[in-house]
Design a protein around this motif. Structure first.
Motif, short mmCIF file in Angstrom:
data_model
loop_
_atom_site.label_atom_id
_atom_site.label_comp_id
_atom_site.label_asym_id
_atom_site.label_seq_id
_atom_site.Cartn_x
_atom_site.Cartn_y
_atom_site.Cartn_z
N THR A 25 0.83 -1.20 0.00
CA THR A 25 0.00 0.00 0.00
C THR A 25 0.87 1.25 0.00
N VAL A 26 1.91 1.26 0.83
CA VAL A 26 2.83 2.39 0.88
C VAL A 26 3.50 2.59 -0.48
N GLY A 27 3.90 1.47 -1.11
CA GLY A 27 4.52 1.56 -2.42
C GLY A 27 3.59 2.16 -3.46
N GLY A 28 2.31 1.79 -3.39
CA GLY A 28 1.34 2.36 -4.31
C GLY A 28 1.20 3.86 -4.13
N VAL A 29 1.16 4.29 -2.88
CA VAL A 29 1.07 5.73 -2.58
C VAL A 29 2.31 6.46 -3.09
N CYS A 30 3.49 5.88 -2.88
CA CYS A 30 4.73 6.50 -3.36
C CYS A 30 4.72 6.63 -4.89
N GLY A 31 4.21 5.59 -5.56
CA GLY A 31 4.14 5.64 -7.01
C GLY A 31 3.24 6.76 -7.50
N VAL A 32 2.08 6.91 -6.85
CA VAL A 32 1.14 7.97 -7.24
C VAL A 32 1.73 9.35 -6.97
N LEU A 33 2.17 9.59 -5.73
CA LEU A 33 2.69 10.90 -5.36
C LEU A 33 3.93 11.28 -6.18
N GLY A 34 4.84 10.31 -6.31
CA GLY A 34 6.07 10.60 -7.05
C GLY A 34 5.79 10.97 -8.50
N SER A 35 4.90 10.24 -9.14
CA SER A 35 4.59 10.51 -10.55
C SER A 35 3.89 11.85 -10.72
N VAL A 36 3.00 12.18 -9.79
CA VAL A 36 2.32 13.47 -9.85
C VAL A 36 3.32 14.61 -9.69
N ILE A 37 4.25 14.47 -8.74
CA ILE A 37 5.25 15.52 -8.51
C ILE A 37 6.13 15.72 -9.74
N VAL A 38 6.56 14.61 -10.37
CA VAL A 38 7.37 14.74 -11.59
C VAL A 38 6.57 15.43 -12.69
N THR A 39 5.30 15.10 -12.80
CA THR A 39 4.45 15.68 -13.84
C THR A 39 4.41 17.20 -13.76
N VAL A 40 4.41 17.74 -12.55
CA VAL A 40 4.28 19.20 -12.38
C VAL A 40 5.61 19.89 -12.07
N ALA A 41 6.71 19.12 -12.00
CA ALA A 41 7.99 19.68 -11.58
C ALA A 41 8.56 20.66 -12.60
N HIS A 42 9.04 21.80 -12.10
CA HIS A 42 9.74 22.77 -12.94
C HIS A 42 11.08 23.17 -12.35
N SER A 43 11.52 22.46 -11.31
CA SER A 43 12.83 22.71 -10.71
C SER A 43 13.52 21.36 -10.49
N LEU A 71 11.82 17.80 -9.13
CA LEU A 71 11.97 16.64 -10.01
C LEU A 71 12.63 15.48 -9.26
N ALA A 72 13.70 15.79 -8.50
CA ALA A 72 14.41 14.75 -7.76
C ALA A 72 13.51 14.10 -6.72
N VAL A 73 12.74 14.90 -5.99
CA VAL A 73 11.84 14.34 -4.98
C VAL A 73 10.83 13.39 -5.62
N GLY A 74 10.26 13.81 -6.74
CA GLY A 74 9.27 12.97 -7.41
C GLY A 74 9.86 11.69 -7.95
N VAL A 75 11.01 11.79 -8.60
CA VAL A 75 11.64 10.61 -9.19
C VAL A 75 12.06 9.62 -8.10
N VAL A 76 12.60 10.13 -6.99
CA VAL A 76 13.02 9.24 -5.90
C VAL A 76 11.81 8.55 -5.27
#
Length: 389
Positions: free
Chosen positions: A78-96, A100-105
């Motif tokens: 469940t935690v892994g699923g949440v990380c996948g969702v949050l990380g991908s959303v952060i990368v999608t909107v990243a402009h710095s 980008l690093a936080v989302g990808v990690v």
């Protein structure tokens, strides 16, 4: 039609692992050229972010066990699923670069959280006869993820690299919902006195551990430099997405890894996978400018890659059924360190050898390791006077 426990868990695990490994783990490399151009990042920054994804994956691997011990094996998935969702959303909107690093990690850590806990879920909730098949189905979910990633890459070419990550976020949400609906909640497992400790676990896993060192190293070399080989040649622009899709499609044969391992033995299957990956690397290194050779390499690699990871899950569960998750995690951790070291060594060798020669050398290591594994199995059978796998 009512699905069996093995089928339900297998399908849910395949969905979660498919998104975490087949999509979130490899999307950074696939979208890196567009990220470099869009955000104007240096090679140093891009390289540091790439290394950080492995750190996130390793952290997920190491933290999944303690979390499962406290809250049950479904909790890390469940935690892994949440990380996948949050990380991908952060990368999608990243402009710095920092965002980008936080989302990808975060997205990269999803694979570490989700994969190994399914070994414990399967060994506790699925009948012994169905366990190899369920484990193989879960691992082969990566193939489906790679196919979807290849499709997203084609659509992104018409718009933006951010569409890839937005698609991964949606897929991660769907996989997390399926996981919660189909996978039963498990109570934390208490370890009986008879179960193996760390030292006995290490002894039991010497051979699959050695396999993991070589397997993960040669696989990461292929994934790291395949796109580079294609870019240096005269192949069409869609060759890279097609490569990922071909690997995913042919990798579907990994579903049969459990049945195959039951018939001929997990050690033999693992050895054959190293040989198969070696052939794929040799083709890429010797004829990477040929469309036919590249297509053949991708298809052969898909078979060896997916069957090789599926058989590791089956193999460790066979050797240490009482601590299947811990055994699988141990081999994955070894493989994670090997995955970090291999690109660094390869990068240092390329200026002297050239990329083609490096791939051929890596192919030789993979092939010879497969032969060594077969010889080890033959010597062990001769020592015990048996004929089994």
């Amino acid at each position: 039609m009512t699905l069996s426990a093995g089928s339900r868990i297998g399908l849910a695990g395949a969905a979660v692992v498919g998104v975490a490994f087949g999509m979130a783990r490899y999307a950074y490399g696939l979208t890196l050229p567009d990220i470099r151009e869009d955000l104007g990042l240096s090679e140093l920054v891009l390289g540091l972010i790439a290394s950080a994804t492995f750190a996130g994956y390793l952290a997920g691997l190491l933290l999944a066990g303690p979390l499962a011990a406290r809250h049950g094996s479904r909790a890390p998935t469940t935690v892994g699923g949440v990380c996948g969702v949050l990380g991908s959303v952060i990368v999608t909107v990243a402009h710095s670069p920092w965002l980008l690093a936080v989302g990808v990690v975060l997205a990269g850590s999803a694979g570490g959280w989700v994969w190994a806990p399914y070994s414990d879920i399967v060994t506790r909730a699925v009948s012994l006869r169905q366990q190899p098949r369920a484990l193989a189905i879960i691992t082969t979910g990566t193939s489906g993820g790679l196919v979807l990633l290849g499709g997203l890459a084609v659509f992104a070419a018409l718009g933006s690299w951010r569409l890839v990550w937005a698609g991964i976020a949606l897929a991660a949400v769907a996989a997390a919902v399926v996981n919660l609906r189909l996978v039963p909640r498990t109570e934390p497992a208490s370890r009986p006195d008879g179960q193996p400790g760390a030292s006995s676990l290490a002894r039991a896993l010497r051979v699959p551990g050695a396999y993991s060192v070589v397997y993960f190293a040669v696989v990461v070399v292929y994934f790291t430099y395949a796109a580079d080989v294609l870019d240096r040649g005269t192949l069409p622009a869609g060759a890279v997405p097609a490569l990922y899709a071909a690997i995913g499609l042919t990798g579907m044969v990994g579903v049969a890894a459990g049945t195959f391992a039951q018939r001929v033995g997990s050690l033999r299957v693992a050895a054959l996978c190293l040989g198969t990956v070696g052939v794929a690397l040799a083709l890429l290194g010797l004829a990477g400018d040929s469309l036919t050779a590249t297509a053949a390499s991708a298809c052969i690699f898909g078979v060896g890659y997916m069957t090789g990871s599926a058989v590791l899950a089956v193999w460790t569960a066979e050797l240490v059924p009482g601590r299947a998750g811990a055994a699988f995690t141990a081999c994955l951790v070894v493989g994670a360190f090997s995955s970090v070291a291999a690109p660094a060594l390869a990068g240092a060798a390329i200026p002297a050898l050239g990329l083609g020669a490096l791939l051929v050398l890596t192919a030789a290591v993979s092939l010879l390791s497969g032969v060594a594994l077969l010889l080890h199995g033959a010597l062990r059978r001769a020592a015990v006077g048996g004929t089994g796998p």
